[in-house]
Motif scaffolding. Structure first.
Motif, PDB file in Angstrom:
ATOM      1  N   ALA A 116      36.265  40.934  30.986  1.00  0.00           N
ATOM      2  CA  ALA A 116      37.250  40.803  32.059  1.00  0.00           C
ATOM      3  C   ALA A 116      37.829  42.171  32.374  1.00  0.00           C
ATOM      4  O   ALA A 116      37.824  43.059  31.547  1.00  0.00           O
ATOM      5  N   CYS A 117      38.289  42.334  33.581  1.00  0.00           N
ATOM      6  CA  CYS A 117      38.983  43.560  33.923  1.00  0.00           C
ATOM      7  C   CYS A 117      40.127  43.227  34.864  1.00  0.00           C
ATOM      8  O   CYS A 117      40.180  42.142  35.450  1.00  0.00           O
ATOM      9  N   ARG A 118      41.050  44.140  34.968  1.00  0.00           N
ATOM     10  CA  ARG A 118      42.214  43.914  35.802  1.00  0.00           C
ATOM     11  C   ARG A 118      42.131  44.802  37.034  1.00  0.00           C
ATOM     12  O   ARG A 118      41.868  45.993  36.938  1.00  0.00           O
ATOM     13  N   VAL A 119      42.313  44.211  38.195  1.00  0.00           N
ATOM     14  CA  VAL A 119      42.359  44.978  39.438  1.00  0.00           C
ATOM     15  C   VAL A 119      43.689  44.646  40.090  1.00  0.00           C
ATOM     16  O   VAL A 119      43.888  43.527  40.553  1.00  0.00           O
ATOM     17  N   GLY A 120      44.611  45.574  40.109  1.00  0.00           N
ATOM     18  CA  GLY A 120      45.955  45.255  40.564  1.00  0.00           C
ATOM     19  C   GLY A 120      46.509  44.157  39.683  1.00  0.00           C
ATOM     20  O   GLY A 120      46.513  44.294  38.461  1.00  0.00           O
ATOM     21  N   ASN A 121      46.925  43.052  40.289  1.00  0.00           N
ATOM     22  CA  ASN A 121      47.436  41.933  39.498  1.00  0.00           C
ATOM     23  C   ASN A 121      46.365  40.902  39.203  1.00  0.00           C
ATOM     24  O   ASN A 121      46.629  39.909  38.540  1.00  0.00           O
ATOM     25  N   ALA A 122      45.174  41.134  39.712  1.00  0.00           N
ATOM     26  CA  ALA A 122      44.131  40.118  39.558  1.00  0.00           C
ATOM     27  C   ALA A 122      43.310  40.379  38.310  1.00  0.00           C
ATOM     28  O   ALA A 122      42.914  41.512  38.037  1.00  0.00           O
ATOM     29  N   LEU A 123      43.070  39.322  37.566  1.00  0.00           N
ATOM     30  CA  LEU A 123      42.159  39.417  36.425  1.00  0.00           C
ATOM     31  C   LEU A 123      40.806  38.896  36.880  1.00  0.00           C
ATOM     32  O   LEU A 123      40.692  37.787  37.384  1.00  0.00           O
ATOM     33  N   ILE A 124      39.797  39.720  36.709  1.00  0.00           N
ATOM     34  CA  ILE A 124      38.468  39.412  37.203  1.00  0.00           C
ATOM     35  C   ILE A 124      37.514  39.276  36.019  1.00  0.00           C
ATOM     36  O   ILE A 124      37.563  40.087  35.099  1.00  0.00           O
ATOM     37  N   ALA A 125      36.695  38.270  36.072  1.00  0.00           N
ATOM     38  CA  ALA A 125      35.632  38.134  35.078  1.00  0.00           C
ATOM     39  C   ALA A 125      34.330  38.559  35.728  1.00  0.00           C
ATOM     40  O   ALA A 125      34.035  38.161  36.851  1.00  0.00           O
ATOM     41  N   VAL A 126      33.561  39.393  35.049  1.00  0.00           N
ATOM     42  CA  VAL A 126      32.268  39.815  35.564  1.00  0.00           C
ATOM     43  C   VAL A 126      31.196  39.199  34.671  1.00  0.00           C
ATOM     44  O   VAL A 126      31.266  39.299  33.448  1.00  0.00           O
ATOM     45  N   PHE A 127      30.239  38.533  35.294  1.00  0.00           N
ATOM     46  CA  PHE A 127      29.179  37.843  34.553  1.00  0.00           C
ATOM     47  C   PHE A 127      27.839  38.480  34.881  1.00  0.00           C
ATOM     48  O   PHE A 127      27.594  38.881  36.015  1.00  0.00           O
ATOM     49  N   ASN A 128      26.995  38.543  33.884  1.00  0.00           N
ATOM     50  CA  ASN A 128      25.628  38.986  34.075  1.00  0.00           C
ATOM     51  C   ASN A 128      24.728  37.772  33.853  1.00  0.00           C
ATOM     52  O   ASN A 128      24.571  37.316  32.733  1.00  0.00           O
ATOM     53  N   VAL A 129      24.206  37.238  34.947  1.00  0.00           N
ATOM     54  CA  VAL A 129      23.329  36.071  34.849  1.00  0.00           C
ATOM     55  C   VAL A 129      21.900  36.545  35.079  1.00  0.00           C
ATOM     56  O   VAL A 129      21.516  36.843  36.209  1.00  0.00           O
ATOM     57  N   ASP A 130      21.149  36.665  34.013  1.00  0.00           N
ATOM     58  CA  ASP A 130      19.758  37.126  34.098  1.00  0.00           C
ATOM     59  C   ASP A 130      19.636  38.413  34.902  1.00  0.00           C
ATOM     60  O   ASP A 130      18.739  38.546  35.739  1.00  0.00           O
ATOM     61  N   GLY A 131      20.558  39.349  34.692  1.00  0.00           N
ATOM     62  CA  GLY A 131      20.457  40.648  35.343  1.00  0.00           C
ATOM     63  C   GLY A 131      21.156  40.743  36.682  1.00  0.00           C
ATOM     64  O   GLY A 131      21.226  41.811  37.263  1.00  0.00           O
ATOM     65  N   THR A 132      21.664  39.620  37.194  1.00  0.00           N
ATOM     66  CA  THR A 132      22.432  39.662  38.435  1.00  0.00           C
ATOM     67  C   THR A 132      23.907  39.537  38.095  1.00  0.00           C
ATOM     68  O   THR A 132      24.293  38.669  37.310  1.00  0.00           O
ATOM     69  N   PHE A 133      24.711  40.403  38.676  1.00  0.00           N
ATOM     70  CA  PHE A 133      26.132  40.399  38.367  1.00  0.00           C
ATOM     71  C   PHE A 133      26.914  39.566  39.372  1.00  0.00           C
ATOM     72  O   PHE A 133      26.636  39.595  40.567  1.00  0.00           O
ATOM     73  N   TYR A 134      27.887  38.840  38.858  1.00  0.00           N
ATOM     74  CA  TYR A 134      28.794  38.042  39.681  1.00  0.00           C
ATOM     75  C   TYR A 134      30.208  38.274  39.198  1.00  0.00           C
ATOM     76  O   TYR A 134      30.435  38.520  38.009  1.00  0.00           O
ATOM     77  N   ALA A 135      31.156  38.154  40.094  1.00  0.00           N
ATOM     78  CA  ALA A 135      32.557  38.308  39.698  1.00  0.00           C
ATOM     79  C   ALA A 135      33.340  37.103  40.200  1.00  0.00           C
ATOM     80  O   ALA A 135      33.165  36.646  41.330  1.00  0.00           O
ATOM     81  N   THR A 136      34.195  36.597  39.328  1.00  0.00           N
ATOM     82  CA  THR A 136      35.102  35.511  39.708  1.00  0.00           C
ATOM     83  C   THR A 136      36.484  35.857  39.186  1.00  0.00           C
ATOM     84  O   THR A 136      36.633  36.755  38.364  1.00  0.00           O
ATOM     85  N   SER A 137      37.462  35.110  39.651  1.00  0.00           N
ATOM     86  CA  SER A 137      38.755  35.198  39.003  1.00  0.00           C
ATOM     87  C   SER A 137      38.554  34.833  37.535  1.00  0.00           C
ATOM     88  O   SER A 137      37.754  33.957  37.205  1.00  0.00           O
ATOM     89  N   ASP A 138      39.267  35.517  36.645  1.00  0.00           N
ATOM     90  CA  ASP A 138      39.098  35.238  35.214  1.00  0.00           C
ATOM     91  C   ASP A 138      39.897  34.010  34.782  1.00  0.00           C
ATOM     92  O   ASP A 138      39.699  33.507  33.690  1.00  0.00           O
ATOM     93  N   ILE A 139      40.804  33.566  35.638  1.00  0.00           N
ATOM     94  CA  ILE A 139      41.720  32.494  35.229  1.00  0.00           C
ATOM     95  C   ILE A 139      41.198  31.149  35.726  1.00  0.00           C
ATOM     96  O   ILE A 139      40.954  30.963  36.920  1.00  0.00           O
TER      97      ILE A 139
END
Ligand code: FES
Length: 83
Positions: free
Chosen positions: A1-24
Protein backbone atom coordinates in the motif's frame (compact mmCIF):
# COMPACT_ATOMS: atom_id res chain seq x y z
CA UNK A 1 0.00 0.00 0.00
CA UNK A 2 1.07 3.57 -0.43
CA UNK A 3 -0.29 6.92 0.57
CA UNK A 4 -1.07 9.65 -1.95
CA UNK A 5 -2.25 12.76 -0.17
CA UNK A 6 -4.98 11.45 2.11
CA UNK A 7 -5.72 8.44 -0.04
CA UNK A 8 -4.40 5.01 0.77
CA UNK A 9 -3.83 3.07 -2.41
CA UNK A 10 -3.24 -0.63 -2.82
CA UNK A 11 -1.18 -1.69 -5.82
CA UNK A 12 -1.62 -5.26 -7.06
CA UNK A 13 0.47 -7.26 -9.46
CA UNK A 14 -1.79 -9.75 -11.21
CA UNK A 15 0.35 -11.97 -13.43
CA UNK A 16 2.62 -9.05 -14.29
CA UNK A 17 -0.13 -6.47 -14.82
CA UNK A 18 -0.40 -3.75 -12.22
CA UNK A 19 -3.68 -2.44 -10.85
CA UNK A 20 -4.41 0.13 -8.19
CA UNK A 21 -7.45 0.39 -5.96
CA UNK A 22 -8.32 2.19 -2.80
CA UNK A 23 -6.65 0.25 0.01
CA UNK A 24 -9.67 0.59 2.29
CA UNK A 25 -12.43 -1.97 2.08
CA UNK A 26 -15.87 -0.49 1.32
CA UNK A 27 -17.41 -2.54 4.13
CA UNK A 28 -15.64 -1.44 7.30
CA UNK A 29 -12.09 -0.20 7.73
CA UNK A 30 -9.68 -2.90 6.65
CA UNK A 31 -6.67 -2.77 4.37
CA UNK A 32 -7.07 -4.71 1.16
CA UNK A 33 -3.28 -4.74 0.81
CA UNK A 34 -3.30 -7.12 3.80
CA UNK A 35 -5.82 -9.32 2.03
CA UNK A 36 -5.52 -12.65 0.33
CA UNK A 37 -5.15 -12.62 -3.46
CA UNK A 38 -6.30 -15.38 -5.73
CA UNK A 39 -5.98 -14.77 -9.47
CA UNK A 40 -7.53 -11.31 -10.01
CA UNK A 41 -9.61 -11.37 -6.83
CA UNK A 42 -8.64 -9.86 -3.49
CA UNK A 43 -10.27 -11.09 -0.32
CA UNK A 44 -10.57 -8.63 2.53
CA UNK A 45 -8.68 -9.80 5.62
CA UNK A 46 -11.45 -8.77 8.01
CA UNK A 47 -14.70 -10.40 6.83
CA UNK A 48 -13.57 -12.07 3.61
CA UNK A 49 -15.56 -9.83 1.27
CA UNK A 50 -14.12 -10.13 -2.24
CA UNK A 51 -13.37 -7.64 -5.00
CA UNK A 52 -12.40 -8.05 -8.63
CA UNK A 53 -9.07 -6.21 -8.75
CA UNK A 54 -9.14 -4.87 -12.36
CA UNK A 55 -12.61 -3.33 -12.04
CA UNK A 56 -13.04 -2.91 -8.27
CA UNK A 57 -16.38 -4.76 -8.47
CA UNK A 58 -17.68 -6.09 -5.18
CA UNK A 59 -18.30 -9.77 -5.86
CA UNK A 60 -19.15 -11.43 -2.60
CA UNK A 61 -20.76 -10.64 0.72
CA UNK A 62 -20.52 -8.77 2.95
CA UNK A 63 -19.21 -6.15 0.51
CA UNK A 64 -21.83 -4.56 -1.73
CA UNK A 65 -20.12 -1.36 -2.76
CA UNK A 66 -17.38 -1.44 -5.40
CA UNK A 67 -13.93 -0.27 -4.40
CA UNK A 68 -12.51 2.66 -6.32
CA UNK A 69 -9.85 1.91 -8.93
CA UNK A 70 -7.14 4.13 -10.36
CA UNK A 71 -5.33 4.09 -13.71
CA UNK A 72 -1.83 2.65 -13.57
CA UNK A 73 1.06 3.20 -15.95
CA UNK A 74 4.38 1.40 -15.88
CA UNK A 75 7.43 3.43 -16.88
CA UNK A 76 10.68 1.51 -16.70
CA UNK A 77 10.86 0.21 -13.14
CA UNK A 78 8.31 2.69 -11.80
CA UNK A 79 4.61 2.04 -11.36
CA UNK A 80 2.70 5.30 -11.71
CA UNK A 81 -0.79 5.61 -10.27
CA UNK A 82 -3.07 8.40 -11.37
CA UNK A 83 -5.18 9.53 -8.42
FE1 FES B 1 -13.76 -5.81 4.35
FE2 FES B 1 -15.63 -6.32 6.18
S1 FES B 1 -14.05 -4.85 6.24
S2 FES B 1 -15.30 -7.33 4.29
Amino acid sequence: ACRVGNALIAVFNVDGTFYATSDICTHVHAHLSDGYIEDDIVECPLHQGRFHIPTGKAISAPVTEDVRTFPVKVEGSSVLVQV
